[in-house]
Write an enzyme that holds these catalytic residues in place. Structure first.
Site, PDB file in Angstrom:
ATOM      1  N   HIS A   1     -16.540  27.717 -40.375  1.00 51.14           N
ATOM      2  CA  HIS A   1     -17.078  26.766 -39.153  1.00 51.14           C
ATOM      3  C   HIS A   1     -15.921  26.363 -38.061  1.00 51.14           C
ATOM      4  CE1 HIS A   1     -20.202  24.322 -41.866  1.00 51.14           C
ATOM      5  NE2 HIS A   1     -20.351  25.619 -42.150  1.00 51.14           N
ATOM      6  N   ASP A   2     -14.820  26.791 -38.116  1.00 54.71           N
ATOM      7  CA  ASP A   2     -13.926  26.741 -37.241  1.00 54.71           C
ATOM      8  C   ASP A   2     -14.420  27.968 -35.915  1.00 54.71           C
ATOM      9  OD1 ASP A   2     -11.897  26.309 -35.313  1.00 54.71           O
ATOM     10  OD2 ASP A   2     -10.644  27.716 -36.149  1.00 54.71           O
TER      11      ASP A   2
ATOM     12  N   VAL B   1     -17.865  28.017 -33.916  1.00 54.10           N
ATOM     13  CA  VAL B   1     -17.969  26.909 -32.900  1.00 54.10           C
ATOM     14  C   VAL B   1     -16.756  27.006 -31.845  1.00 54.10           C
ATOM     15  CG1 VAL B   1     -18.188  24.365 -32.247  1.00 54.10           C
ATOM     16  CG2 VAL B   1     -18.773  25.156 -34.595  1.00 54.10           C
TER      17      VAL B   1
ATOM     18  N   GLY C   1     -15.052  29.501 -31.404  1.00 56.69           N
ATOM     19  CA  GLY C   1     -14.245  30.512 -31.596  1.00 56.69           C
ATOM     20  C   GLY C   1     -13.151  29.969 -32.602  1.00 56.69           C
TER      21      GLY C   1
ATOM     22  N   THR D   1     -20.373  31.790 -60.955  1.00 57.36           N
ATOM     23  CA  THR D   1     -18.755  31.814 -61.174  1.00 57.36           C
ATOM     24  C   THR D   1     -18.249  31.229 -59.718  1.00 57.36           C
ATOM     25  OG1 THR D   1     -18.779  34.141 -60.239  1.00 57.36           O
ATOM     26  CG2 THR D   1     -18.669  33.730 -62.741  1.00 57.36           C
TER      27      THR D   1
ATOM     28  N   ASP E   1     -16.072  37.337 -56.631  1.00 59.79           N
ATOM     29  CA  ASP E   1     -16.523  38.346 -57.127  1.00 59.79           C
ATOM     30  C   ASP E   1     -17.824  38.787 -56.506  1.00 59.79           C
ATOM     31  OD1 ASP E   1     -18.250  36.498 -58.247  1.00 59.79           O
ATOM     32  OD2 ASP E   1     -17.612  36.650 -60.226  1.00 59.79           O
TER      33      ASP E   1
END
Ligand code: HEM
Ligand SMILES: *[C@@H]1O[C@H](CO)[C@@H](O)[C@H](O)[C@H]1NC(C)=O
Length: 324
Positions: A66-67, A70, A72, A245, A250
């Site tokens: 999310h950083d 938006v 960069g 899980t 994984d």
């Protein structure tokens, strides 16, 4: 071995080093002189954070996405309101249930004691995310550093840039192609949904809206309806694991989506779309191969539109821009 051939050097220059805007670049040894113990310190601090909260790795991984999605990878997601009219990214409903921003601030405070004014909050987000992957059983990823922090954060940009759960496969392809990711790499990065949870707010539309909601296993759909019984959630606290899980990194996510147990519409869609289904099946049977492609996807995602050289700043506090 006769040293490096010119062709090899050229290949490294062309493929090996992610470029930021203006051609400025990140570097694997960026903090060699300014903060040589950076990675050791982050590695030392993370386990106690993970051991007090088993859901923290998922939170750090989504925080990085999310950083980076938006503006960069510029730590714009960490900025709090500056009391002016500009509302920060966290106000956007797309950032619902974003967590652990304050923990990045905590790691930053430790690094400010060690190397004051040197390490960007954007680099700390990327390092925390990579430690989250390896701590949970995923690959050990090397990432280049040298991101600078933004001086702006806008909720309108977050609203516009963060993908909704019902995004179509062609939109997913477009989103990640703009970061230099091919189809296989794009399907690897969404394998991040091997960790963590989703809330009813993001699930209910797929259960109760009339439009097609992707292929769902009958029992799984019944389970989701039990968890999220109303179109408008009665509480924001109920959540469902992303795969069976949710604290282990994984390739179970790919096996789950093939069985019709993808939590979001996009998770289901990649298992049936003819362009992506073969890749999902490959990752579902070959975890090493998934880890390999995920590692390169992670480096690409974490190098999106980075601020380097003269652009941006190294914030003193991650939640606020510097006052000069
Ligand atoms: C196009 C793609 C994507 C869509 C539509 C999407 C959508 C979502 C949604 C709706 C949630 C649930 C939030 C909630 O209800 O609490 C979620 C959770 C999550 N996403 Fe994604 N996502 C995408 C790509 C990614 C990528 C690229 C990453 C990381 C590299 C990622 C990592 C995560 C993680 C780790 C969680 C669990 C967070 C937690 O447990 O706190 N996602 N995603
Ligand atoms: C859940 O969160 C959303 C977004 O923040 C908000 O609009 C909604 O009113 C909340 N629902 C409840 C039941 O608190």
């Amino acid at each position: 071995m006769g040293g490096c051939s010119p062709l090899f050097v050229l290949a490294v220059v062309l493929i090996g080093i992610p470029f930021g805007i203006n051609g400025a670049k990140l570097a694997y040894d960026y903090y060699k002189y300014s903060c040589p113990n950076l990675e050791t310190i982050v590695k030392r601090e993370m386990p106690s954070i993970f051991l007090t909260d088993a859901t923290a790795p998922a939170a750090f991984l989504r925080l990085m996405f999310h950083d980076c999605q938006v503006q960069g990878c510029d730590a714009s997601i960490l900025l709090d309101s500056d009391n002016s009219k500009h509302k920060p990214e966290t106000v956007s409903s797309k950032n619902f249930a974003i967590r652990k921003r304050e923990t990045i601030g905590y790691i930053k405070s430790i690094l400010e004691n060690e190397c004051p004014g040197k390490v960007s909050c954007a680099d700390i987000i990327a390092l925390a995310a990579k430690e989250s992957v390896s701590f949970s059983g995923g690959p050990h990823i090397q990432i280049p550093l040298g991101r600078k922090d933004s001086t702006t954060s806008s909720y309108q940009q977050a609203d516009a840039s963060l993908p909704p759960q019902g995004i179509k496969v062609h939109e997913l392809i477009h989103t990640f192609a703009s970061k230099g990711m091919n189809l296989e790499v794009s399907i690897a990065i969404i394998g991040a949904h091997t960790l963590g949870v989703g809330h009813c707010m993001n699930i209910a539309s797929r259960l109760y809206d009339p439009q097609p909601n992707g292929h769902m296993h009958y029992g799984y759909e019944a389970f989701l309806r039990l968890k999220c019984p109303t179109r408008v959630p009665l509480s924001n606290f109920t959540f469902v694991p992303n795969d069976i899980t949710p604290t282990i990194f994984d390739n179970q996510y790919y096996r789950d989506v093939l069985m019709g147990k993808g939590l979001f519409t996009i998770d289901s869609s990649i298992s049936t779309d003819p362009r992506t289904a073969p890749i999902v099946r490959h990752f579902a049977i070959d975890q090493n191969y998934f880890f390999q492609v995920f590692s390169s996807a992670f480096v690409k995602l974490s190098s999106t539109n980075v601020l380097t050289k003269g652009k941006g700043e190294v914030r003193k506090k991650c939640s606020h821009i510097n006052i000069n």
